[in-house]
Scaffold this active site. Structure first.
Site, PDB file in Angstrom:
ATOM      1  CG  ASP A 155      -9.619 -56.683  -4.937  1.00 22.89           C
ATOM      2  OD1 ASP A 155      -9.621 -55.516  -4.689  1.00 22.89           O
ATOM      3  OD2 ASP A 155      -9.961 -57.097  -6.046  1.00 22.89           O
ATOM      4  CD  GLU A 213      -6.844 -52.646  -5.480  1.00 23.65           C
ATOM      5  OE1 GLU A 213      -6.070 -53.349  -5.736  1.00 23.65           O
ATOM      6  OE2 GLU A 213      -7.938 -52.369  -6.145  1.00 23.65           O
ATOM      7  CG  ASP A 272     -12.735 -60.498  -7.595  1.00 23.81           C
ATOM      8  OD1 ASP A 272     -12.674 -59.479  -7.691  1.00 23.81           O
ATOM      9  OD2 ASP A 272     -13.614 -61.394  -8.252  1.00 23.81           O
TER      10      ASP A 272
END
Length: 171
Positions: free
Chosen positions: A18, A78, A150
């Site tokens: 991420d 992502e 996160d």
């Protein structure tokens, strides 16, 4: 081909990322059939006072270190969330690039998933919020404890990739 990829007794390892310039979450899961297990997770947080190029280098080297330590077979990242501030979006794109180059350099497949696809894979709806994602990560991967938002998002990206891989095999 790396030696760990030939070990049929070991579950497939997926690295989820991420990306962010302040904090890049990472998570590694093991996949054996329909079983998903937690291996490790964490956050790479460059010094916010460092030069932009040094922050990107810290992200790249941090992801390289995770790959070296946990030997994933595949990676998933992502996709960038585009917001109204073009400068912020551009900087996030740089962080994504730094995060994607490390696994590509290691010879890993690097898949990309939008936030709604990741949320749907983990929570069941693409409109889930961060708290719902974190809650489901704790349920799906109880040995992960309570990862930061996160790291939970990174584990969710890895799980989304595991689901897509399974769906492709079944189809």
């Amino acid at each position: 081909m790396r030696e760990h990829m030939m070990n049929a007794n070991r579950p497939l390892r997926i690295l989820g990322l991420d990306p962010g310039l302040r904090r890049t979450g990472w998570g590694v899961i093991g996949v054996a059939g329909s079983r998903i297990t937690h291996i490790a997770h964490g956050v790479i947080a460059p010094d916010e006072k460092a030069a932009f190029s040094d922050r990107l280098l810290t992200l790249f080297e941090g992801v390289c270190a995770v790959i070296e330590q946990h030997a994933p077979d595949e990676a998933a990242v992502e996709e960038t969330f585009v917001n109204t501030n073009a400068q912020s979006t551009l900087k996030l794109g740089h962080a994504r690039a730094a995060s994607m180059i490390a696994p590509a350099r290691a010879g890993l497949i690097v898949a990309e998933y939008s936030a709604p696809v990741v949320k749907k894979a983990v929570v069941g709806t693409g409109a889930a919020d961060k708290a719902q994602v974190a809650f489901m990560i704790a349920r799906l991967l109880p040995t992960a404890g309570s990862p930061t938002a996160d790291a939970a998002d990174a584990l969710a990206v890895a799980i989304a990739h595991a689901h897509v891989r399974t769906a492709r095999r079944v189809a």
